[in-house]
Design a protein around this motif. Structure first.
Motif, PDB file in Angstrom:
ATOM      1  N   PHE A   1     -13.505  -8.671   6.114  1.00 53.92           N
ATOM      2  CA  PHE A   1     -13.461  -8.471   4.667  1.00 53.92           C
ATOM      3  C   PHE A   1     -13.361  -6.983   4.388  1.00 53.92           C
ATOM      4  O   PHE A   1     -13.674  -6.145   5.248  1.00 53.92           O
ATOM      5  N   GLY A   2     -12.895  -6.658   3.202  1.00 60.34           N
ATOM      6  CA  GLY A   2     -12.780  -5.252   2.831  1.00 60.34           C
ATOM      7  C   GLY A   2     -13.032  -5.106   1.346  1.00 60.34           C
ATOM      8  O   GLY A   2     -12.534  -5.897   0.545  1.00 60.34           O
TER       9      GLY A   2
ATOM     10  N   GLN B   1       0.842  -1.181   0.000  1.00 56.83           N
ATOM     11  CA  GLN B   1       0.000   0.000   0.000  1.00 56.83           C
ATOM     12  C   GLN B   1       0.884   1.241   0.000  1.00 56.83           C
ATOM     13  O   GLN B   1       1.679   1.437   0.902  1.00 56.83           O
TER      14      GLN B   1
ATOM     15  N   PHE C   1      -3.211  -9.587   7.887  1.00 56.58           N
ATOM     16  CA  PHE C   1      -4.129  -9.592   9.038  1.00 56.58           C
ATOM     17  C   PHE C   1      -5.148 -10.719   9.006  1.00 56.58           C
ATOM     18  O   PHE C   1      -5.994 -10.815   9.899  1.00 56.58           O
TER      19      PHE C   1
ATOM     20  N   GLY D   1     -11.484  -8.508  -0.641  1.00 55.58           N
ATOM     21  CA  GLY D   1     -10.532  -9.365   0.053  1.00 55.58           C
ATOM     22  C   GLY D   1     -11.145  -9.767   1.389  1.00 55.58           C
ATOM     23  O   GLY D   1     -11.923  -9.016   1.968  1.00 55.58           O
ATOM     24  N   CYS D   2     -10.774 -10.964   1.857  1.00 58.90           N
ATOM     25  CA  CYS D   2     -11.384 -11.412   3.109  1.00 58.90           C
ATOM     26  C   CYS D   2     -10.535 -12.502   3.753  1.00 58.90           C
ATOM     27  O   CYS D   2      -9.520 -12.938   3.196  1.00 58.90           O
ATOM     28  N   GLY D   3     -10.956 -12.954   4.899  1.00 54.61           N
ATOM     29  CA  GLY D   3     -10.241 -14.044   5.550  1.00 54.61           C
ATOM     30  C   GLY D   3     -10.620 -14.160   7.008  1.00 54.61           C
ATOM     31  O   GLY D   3     -11.456 -13.403   7.514  1.00 54.61           O
TER      32      GLY D   3
END
Ligand code: DAH
Length: 345
Positions: free
Chosen positions: A309-310, A152, A253, A285-287
């Motif tokens: 998630f984002g 980022q 994360f 994105g997630c997890g």
């Protein structure tokens, strides 16, 4: 005696209150007319002795000024009264109405996303756009000096050693940390907000954009909860039958991490420009929240698990309205914005 007459006229003038234009004109003729009282007084003035003149000159002038001022004042008040009476108010005429603005397409999407998750029991949380290193990186398991931080492109406001850095947040994941630090599980929240990255502005990238972060932490939260929640979200947002698929990915994360694709909202599968002829588009994105992140926020990772998630609001919006240039979102061109005239929700 002239003085006595003047005193009497002065009192009369002060009390004068003509009711209409005709009476006002009478007043003018009586005092200020060519054959009026003032003219007479000036004629008389010429005949008095020099000693009297010295005293009366001033008195007479003041009297004349008083009469003129009174006339001007009366005239003005009559005119303004007439003007206000002239305005014919027709209360039966339709109102002029005012143009309603429209919501920004990103706001429409944000509201819709929030709405879907609210129905699942998620609350809305927000955090600051100026963030410290801890909330944006360290607590989220980004190792110091690790290349993961380069994922980022950060706008730093203060750059020291790492730990004391202050930056514009690069993602809304920072709000997860704030939420978990300041409360006790269970957490079920979505966190919308603006994020910043040091990118050259183009049709496909911008130095700021918007995300919605999601977090669910409780006992026994599993990856299947994550899948089911996001599957439901997609059906609600893009319609029944929209397919989803999860691809393994990496985020510091979450462990395991995934990216979620949906069947292309434009072509529905066969392939088009929008999905680059693959039939699939990535939307988030997630997890499962990494146990390190839970511990960093003071949460017992043996007892609790969670998913996160984002997603980018711009991307979700593009796929809904087929917008191909990100710059349109921040140019404030009303011709673009007007197309999203919707009932205000
Ligand atoms: N923060 C990530 C980004 O900005 C998006 C994201 C990925 C958020 C996975 C998450 C997650 O909460 O679990 O690219």
């Amino acid at each position: 005696m002239m003085q006595d007459k003047i005193n009497q006229y002065t009192a009369e003038i002060k009390a004068a209150n003509p009711a209409n234009a005709a009476e006002l004109e009478e007043f003018r003729i009586k005092y200020l007319g060519t054959k009026g009282i003032i003219k007479d007084l000036f004629d008389e003035f010429r005949t008095v002795s020099p000693e009297e003149k010295r005293v009366l000159g001033k008195v007479l002038n003041e009297f004349k000024q008083l009469a003129e001022a009174k006339y001007a004042e009366l005239k003005e008040s009559q005119e303004s009264r007439a003007k206000s009476q002239d305005i014919d108010i027709d209360l039966t005429l339709p109102g002029e109405g005012f143009e309603l603005g429209s919501r920004h397409p990103l706001s429409l999407t944000r509201i819709e996303i929030i709405d879907i998750f609210k129905r699942l029991g998620f609350v809305v949380a927000e955090g600051p756009e100026i963030e410290d290193d801890w909330h944006n990186f360290s607590a989220l398991n980004f190792p110091e000096e690790h290349p993961a931080r380069d994922m980022q492109d950060t706008f730093f406001i203060k750059k020291n050693s790492g730990k004391d850095d202050i930056a514009l947040r690069t993602h809304t994941s920072s709000v997860q940390v704030r939420m978990m630090e300041s409360g006790k599980p269970p957490f079920r929240a979505i966190m919308p907000g603006r994020v910043y990255r040091n990118e050259a502005i183009s049709a496909r990238a911008h130095c700021f954009f918007h995300q919605v972060e999601g977090l669910y932490v409780d006992e026994n939260v599993s990856f299947s909860d994550l899948k089911q929640t996001l599957y439901h979200f997609v059906q609600e947002l893009y319609g029944e039958g929209t397919k989803v698929r999860f691809r393994p990915s990496y985020f510091p994360f979450t462990e395991p991490s995934a990216e979620m694709d949906i069947s292309c909202t434009i072509c529905g599968g066969p392939g088009c420009n929008m999905c680059k002829y693959t039939g699939w588009v990535e939307i988030l994105g997630c997890g499962m929240v990494d146990p390190n992140v839970l511990e960093n926020c003071g949460i017992d990772s043996k007892k609790y698990t969670g998913f996160a998630f984002g997603m980018g609001i711009e991307r979700i919006t593009n796929l809904k309205y087929v917008i191909r240039d990100l710059r349109l979102f921040s140019e404030n061109d009303v011709r673009f914005l007007k197309q999203f005239q919707t009932e205000i929700i």
